[in-house]
Design a protein around this motif. Structure first.
Motif, PDB file in Angstrom:
ATOM      1  N   UNK A  16       1.211   6.486  -6.866  1.00  0.00           N
ATOM      2  CA  UNK A  16      -0.059   7.064  -7.290  1.00  0.00           C
ATOM      3  C   UNK A  16      -0.079   8.587  -7.117  1.00  0.00           C
ATOM      4  N   UNK A  17       0.439   9.054  -5.986  1.00  0.00           N
ATOM      5  CA  UNK A  17       0.277  10.456  -5.607  1.00  0.00           C
ATOM      6  C   UNK A  17       1.379  11.393  -6.103  1.00  0.00           C
ATOM      7  N   UNK A  18       2.600  10.912  -6.081  1.00  0.00           N
ATOM      8  CA  UNK A  18       3.720  11.831  -6.248  1.00  0.00           C
ATOM      9  C   UNK A  18       3.947  12.211  -7.706  1.00  0.00           C
ATOM     10  N   UNK A  19       4.077  13.498  -7.984  1.00  0.00           N
ATOM     11  CA  UNK A  19       4.513  13.906  -9.319  1.00  0.00           C
ATOM     12  C   UNK A  19       5.978  13.533  -9.519  1.00  0.00           C
ATOM     13  N   UNK A  22       0.822  -1.205   0.000  1.00  0.00           N
ATOM     14  CA  UNK A  22       0.000   0.000   0.000  1.00  0.00           C
ATOM     15  C   UNK A  22       0.858   1.257   0.000  1.00  0.00           C
ATOM     16  N   UNK A  23       1.894   1.275   0.815  1.00  0.00           N
ATOM     17  CA  UNK A  23       2.757   2.457   0.873  1.00  0.00           C
ATOM     18  C   UNK A  23       3.404   2.728  -0.480  1.00  0.00           C
ATOM     19  N   UNK A  24       3.989   1.707  -1.083  1.00  0.00           N
ATOM     20  CA  UNK A  24       4.662   1.919  -2.369  1.00  0.00           C
ATOM     21  C   UNK A  24       3.660   2.284  -3.464  1.00  0.00           C
ATOM     22  N   UNK A  25       2.467   1.660  -3.431  1.00  0.00           N
ATOM     23  CA  UNK A  25       1.459   1.965  -4.457  1.00  0.00           C
ATOM     24  C   UNK A  25       0.931   3.384  -4.307  1.00  0.00           C
ATOM     25  N   UNK A  26       0.691   3.830  -3.074  1.00  0.00           N
ATOM     26  CA  UNK A  26       0.169   5.184  -2.883  1.00  0.00           C
ATOM     27  C   UNK A  26       1.209   6.244  -3.240  1.00  0.00           C
ATOM     28  N   UNK A  29     -11.891   8.645   3.160  1.00  0.00           N
ATOM     29  CA  UNK A  29     -12.865   9.533   2.526  1.00  0.00           C
ATOM     30  C   UNK A  29     -12.145  10.650   1.772  1.00  0.00           C
ATOM     31  N   UNK A  30     -11.164  11.252   2.407  1.00  0.00           N
ATOM     32  CA  UNK A  30     -10.471  12.375   1.768  1.00  0.00           C
ATOM     33  C   UNK A  30      -9.562  11.895   0.636  1.00  0.00           C
ATOM     34  N   UNK A  31      -9.036  10.692   0.756  1.00  0.00           N
ATOM     35  CA  UNK A  31      -8.253  10.160  -0.354  1.00  0.00           C
ATOM     36  C   UNK A  31      -9.135   9.916  -1.583  1.00  0.00           C
ATOM     37  N   UNK A  69      -8.102   4.987  -6.405  1.00  0.00           N
ATOM     38  CA  UNK A  69      -7.026   4.660  -5.476  1.00  0.00           C
ATOM     39  C   UNK A  69      -6.489   3.264  -5.774  1.00  0.00           C
ATOM     40  N   UNK A  70      -5.215   3.017  -5.537  1.00  0.00           N
ATOM     41  CA  UNK A  70      -4.656   1.680  -5.765  1.00  0.00           C
ATOM     42  C   UNK A  70      -5.410   0.605  -4.988  1.00  0.00           C
TER      43      UNK A  70
END
Length: 243
Positions: A100-103, A93-97, A211-213, A226-227
């Motif tokens: 997913x998020x970082x430019x 989850x950490x690596x996928x997020x 919810x906010x994600x 989301x992943x």
């Protein structure tokens, strides 16, 4: 153009017959891709699992080229997580997020430091689930969707904070919520640093951060879902909490 840095491996993709494209999160250069020649070899491949810590050197003729990596494995984190399904789901989850998020190529040194610390706790099932929840809060903040849980958005009070506004991400007391309570999100005590940090408490907190994600962060990223790794982590935590 060249630089040297350390980094957390987020993912790999095969490139040609023997090379890999590494997607790595570094403190000084952000999320950064590059080609690792010979990455599929028996010598390197076992060490190139998501979450691995790498010593990296990147080189390219021009800065906007994908460039090439040389990589020396520093430590693997997959081995620490393999014995625990929840920890392995957390690693994924950490690596996928992060992917997913970082430019690309935008440094986030504070988030990098928190991510490295979190991943180093994966062999501590008594510590890392709460650290993961706090990491999600930090991730939302880093991406511009941070929650303000310090004072009531309506009265400024600091006690009896019970709800979170889904619109602003600010805390609200039960008294201030009034007839609007059913339209607000719960504010679990764990998000305020209270409680025993049981799996059930962590899940309550992740419901609110989720919810906010899903409703703020993901739409800002061109409505990408989301992943799936995060849902898998929630499922694992629920199963463990039910035991």
């Amino acid at each position: 153009m060249d630089w040297r840095d350390t980094g957390i491996l987020l993912s790999t993709k095969k490139h040609g017959e023997t090379s890999l494209i590494l997607d790595v999160f570094t403190p000084g250069h952000g999320r950064h891709a590059g080609v690792l020649r010979g990455g599929t070899s028996r010598k390197l491949a076992p060490h190139l699992q998501p979450g691995a810590q790498l010593d990296l050197a990147w080189r390219a003729r021009l800065e906007d080229h994908i460039g090439s990596y040389t990589a020396e494995p520093q430590r693997s984190r997959a081995a620490a997580a393999l014995g625990d399904r929840v920890a392995l789901a957390g690693l994924n989850t950490v690596t996928a997020l992060l992917a997913f998020c970082l430019p690309e190529r935008e440094p986030h040194p504070a988030l990098y430091s928190r991510s490295e610390t979190l991943l180093d706790l994966l062999d501590r099932p008594d510590l890392w689930p709460l650290a993961y929840l706090n990491w999600e809060l930090a991730l939302l903040d880093e991406m511009g969707f941070g929650l303000d849980l310090t004072t009531c958005a309506v009265t400024g009070a600091t006690d009896n904070l019970t709800y979170v506004s889904p619109r602003t991400g600010r805390a609200v007391t039960a008294q201030a919520a009034g007839d609007w309570a059913d339209r607000l999100l719960p504010l679990p005590p764990i998000l305020l640093g209270h409680g025993e940090a049981e799996d059930s408490d962590i899940l309550d907190g992740l419901t609110t951060t989720g919810f906010f994600m899903e409703n703020r962060l993901a739409p800002d990223l061109r409505d990408k879902p989301l992943p799936a790794a995060r849902s898998a982590l929630i499922t694992r935590l629920k199963a463990r909490a039910a035991r």
